[in-house]
Design a protein around this motif. Structure first.
Motif, short mmCIF file in Angstrom:
data_model
loop_
_atom_site.label_atom_id
_atom_site.label_comp_id
_atom_site.label_asym_id
_atom_site.label_seq_id
_atom_site.Cartn_x
_atom_site.Cartn_y
_atom_site.Cartn_z
N GLN A 291 -10.23 -0.23 12.90
CA GLN A 291 -11.89 -0.08 12.66
C GLN A 291 -12.46 1.26 13.45
O GLN A 291 -13.05 2.07 13.04
CB GLN A 291 -12.74 -1.18 13.16
CG GLN A 291 -14.16 -1.00 12.82
CD GLN A 291 -14.81 -2.20 13.26
OE1 GLN A 291 -14.69 -2.80 14.13
NE2 GLN A 291 -16.08 -2.85 12.45
N TYR B 135 -0.87 4.49 0.21
CA TYR B 135 -1.95 5.39 0.92
C TYR B 135 -1.60 6.15 2.02
O TYR B 135 -1.74 6.96 2.47
CB TYR B 135 -3.69 5.04 0.45
CG TYR B 135 -3.83 4.53 -0.64
CD1 TYR B 135 -3.99 5.45 -1.67
CD2 TYR B 135 -3.99 3.12 -1.27
CE1 TYR B 135 -4.26 4.88 -2.92
CE2 TYR B 135 -4.12 2.79 -2.43
CZ TYR B 135 -4.31 3.66 -3.29
OH TYR B 135 -4.66 3.32 -4.61
N SER B 136 -0.82 5.19 2.68
CA SER B 136 -0.51 5.58 4.15
C SER B 136 0.92 5.17 4.75
O SER B 136 1.11 3.85 4.33
CB SER B 136 -1.55 5.22 5.14
OG SER B 136 -1.45 5.53 6.76
N ASN C 134 -10.83 4.44 12.13
CA ASN C 134 -11.03 4.77 10.80
C ASN C 134 -9.64 4.99 10.12
O ASN C 134 -9.50 5.93 9.16
CB ASN C 134 -11.69 6.10 10.46
CG ASN C 134 -13.23 5.85 11.14
OD1 ASN C 134 -13.76 4.81 11.04
ND2 ASN C 134 -13.54 7.07 11.86
N THR D 4 -2.79 -3.72 6.94
CA THR D 4 -3.42 -3.07 5.98
C THR D 4 -5.04 -3.28 6.05
O THR D 4 -5.41 -4.28 6.90
CB THR D 4 -3.32 -3.55 4.54
OG1 THR D 4 -3.23 -4.94 4.48
CG2 THR D 4 -1.96 -2.93 4.26
N PHE D 5 -5.98 -2.23 5.82
CA PHE D 5 -7.31 -2.62 6.08
C PHE D 5 -7.97 -3.84 5.53
O PHE D 5 -8.98 -4.18 6.14
CB PHE D 5 -7.96 -1.25 5.30
CG PHE D 5 -8.21 -1.37 3.68
CD1 PHE D 5 -9.50 -1.90 3.42
CD2 PHE D 5 -7.25 -0.87 3.00
CE1 PHE D 5 -9.41 -1.78 1.93
CE2 PHE D 5 -7.49 -0.82 1.58
CZ PHE D 5 -8.59 -1.46 1.20
N ASP D 6 -7.35 -4.48 4.26
CA ASP D 6 -8.15 -5.35 3.72
C ASP D 6 -7.58 -6.73 4.76
O ASP D 6 -8.79 -7.69 5.16
CB ASP D 6 -7.51 -5.77 2.39
CG ASP D 6 -6.12 -6.03 2.27
OD1 ASP D 6 -5.32 -5.15 3.24
OD2 ASP D 6 -5.51 -6.54 1.45
N THR E 64 0.83 -1.18 -0.13
CA THR E 64 0.07 -0.05 0.11
C THR E 64 1.02 1.33 0.07
O THR E 64 1.95 1.21 0.40
CB THR E 64 -0.97 -0.12 1.33
OG1 THR E 64 -1.94 1.16 1.18
CG2 THR E 64 -0.06 -0.07 2.58
N VAL F 57 -6.65 3.42 7.19
CA VAL F 57 -6.34 2.58 6.01
C VAL F 57 -5.31 1.78 6.14
O VAL F 57 -5.19 0.72 5.59
CB VAL F 57 -6.16 3.38 4.67
CG1 VAL F 57 -7.50 4.06 4.38
CG2 VAL F 57 -5.00 4.29 4.77
N ALA F 58 -4.35 1.98 7.19
CA ALA F 58 -3.17 1.09 7.39
C ALA F 58 -2.75 1.49 8.93
O ALA F 58 -2.90 2.86 9.31
CB ALA F 58 -1.92 1.34 6.69
#
Length: 447
Positions: free
Chosen positions: A221, A167-168, A224, A242-244, A165, A226-227
């Motif tokens: 969670q 994004y973060s 909020n 990671t969020f997934d 990832t 993403v990582a």
């Protein structure tokens, strides 16, 4: 045969050995849809359409499968395909798979990896089972806090393709200690000459690599994210959750809780593909324990045979009382198990939880007692009806207290709270509820 959307199912195509139809079906569906269909099949059938996938799609579908189904697929692959598939997997997914397969397959898997991939996988497997260290990815782009935004973007363009990832992004100091996180969006909109340390979020939550993976996923969670950055005992950055992966951890934990709340052991694999014997075995142990525990009810009944002989009408309301108590206790237990899972209550909340649930149980008992009083008065008279009504109030209050405190006490002694939820609480309330009933009846009726 068609599925719920009117499409021909992959299973039917496989059984008909329709290779052209299988290729068309696979081309028209997303990896998660293909994985779901493969999970529904017997392993000797699932390997057929899997081999028809091109290399990129093969990896995407494989990573969508649960470890139990991944193991079945690997068992049907040639050594070369076996090694290639494992080599291309993300390190965290690979570690999760190897950690759950038999030792023989794990040894074969590790032996076939390149030195770099083997080192990453071995490092993840070095963390405790079910820890966030097992589920994090070490494949990240790490930025130093003294870089400029412009230089950071250059590093990201050079190394981003190898990261899971972008994004973060973790930001570290000279000792690789985590200084915070910075979002890709913040880098894009910032002036190229700005230093990373001026845009980094230093207050971002973090997790220790050895703490439970579910706890870290719940934190993601709640915050909020993403990582979620993962650190070692000296606050050095070691990876990202990671969020997934967090979603999968939460889903797995919730599935286990649902199974245990119903008095069964969790079963790995797709329900459709799980055999009857395996399902029965997962439920049998708990049912045996519960039937043994239910003998308490028999012993209590035997102890009050004299009361039943004097007032046989008391026996009419035993099923209603123990059923009502069990239902109230199960409701309380389920609510607290859920609250524990999402972090809404803790052990120090035990007195407050017990006090709140006792009042809830009392109010429910008052409401149900009115109904019970009316019915019992019509059937057996006012005296017995009064005993039944008072018993409903007492049993409901007691059941709510038991149902709310048992999960918390279980957590305190290191037992999964879901294990002592609905069925166990209901069985305990059955026996103690009869004690309450006969005690109240003895006082009211003078027996």
């Amino acid at each position: 045969m068609a599925d719920d959307d009117g499409r021909e199912q992959l299973t039917d195509l496989v059984e008909a050995n329709d290779l052209t139809g299988m290729r068309l079906w696979l081309a028209e569906h997303q990896p998660y849809e293909i994985a779901d269909e493969l999970a529904r099949m017997d392993s000797h059938l699932a390997i057929i359409p899997f081999r028809l996938l091109d290399r990129d799609r093969e990896l995407e579908v494989f990573e969508e499968l649960d470890p139990v189904h991944q193991q079945e697929i690997l068992g049907g692959l040639r050594d070369s395909a076996f090694r290639e598939l494992l080599e291309e997997m993300d390190p965290d997914d690979r570690a999760r798979l190897i950690g759950e397969v038999p030792a023989k397959i794990a040894t074969r898997a590790l032996a076939g990896l390149s030195p770099a991939e083997r080192r990453m996988t071995a490092a993840l497997l070095g963390y405790p089972e079910d820890s966030v260290g097992r589920s994090m990815t070490p494949e990240t782009v790490i930025l130093h806090r003294d870089l400029t935004v412009g230089r950071a973007l250059e590093v990201l363009r050079a190394k981003g393709a190898e990261a899971e990832t972008v994004y973060s992004l973790p930001v570290v100091d000279d000792g690789r200690r985590l200084a915070g996180m910075v979002g890709l969006g913040d880098l894009v909109v910032s002036d190229p000459g700005t230093l990373i340390k001026d845009v980094v979020d230093v207050l971002v939550p973090r997790a220790s690599a050895v703490e439970p993976a579910e706890k870290a996923a719940r934190l993601m969670q709640e915050a909020n994210l993403v990582a979620l950055p993962v650190v070692d005992s000296e606050e050095r950055f070691v990876g990202l959750l990671t969020f997934d992966d967090a979603l999968e951890l939460i889903e797995e934990a919730d599935s286990e809780d649902f199974a245990r709340q119903s008095g069964a052991s969790p079963v790995a694999g797709h329900y459709v593909a799980v055999g009857v014997l395996k399902l029965a075995r997962s439920r049998a142990v708990w049912l045996l324990l519960l039937i043994v525990a239910s003998t308490l009810t028999i012993n209590v009944t035997q102890g009050f045979e004299g009361s039943l002989e004097k007032v046989t009408a008391l026996a009419l309301f035993m099923p209603m009382l123990i059923g009502t108590g069990g239902n109230v206790g199960s409701q309380s237990a389920t609510a607290i198990v859920r609250a524990l899972a999402v972090g809404e209550v803790r052990m120090r909340d035990l007195p407050g939880v017990a006090w709140k649930e006792s009042r809830v149980g009392f109010l429910l008992g008052m409401m149900l007692a009115l109904v019970a009083m009316t019915i019992a008065s019509l059937l057996v008279g006012v005296a017995v009806a009064a005993a039944v009504a008072l018993s409903v109030i007492a049993i409901c209050t007691w059941a709510a207290i038991i149902g709310s405190t048992m999960p918390l006490l279980a957590r305190k002694v290191g037992v999964d709270p879901a294990v002592v939820s609905a069925p166990m609480v209901s069985t305990l309330v059955d026996a103690t509820g009869l004690l309450i009933y006969f005690s109240i009846a003895g006082v009211v009726l003078g027996i």
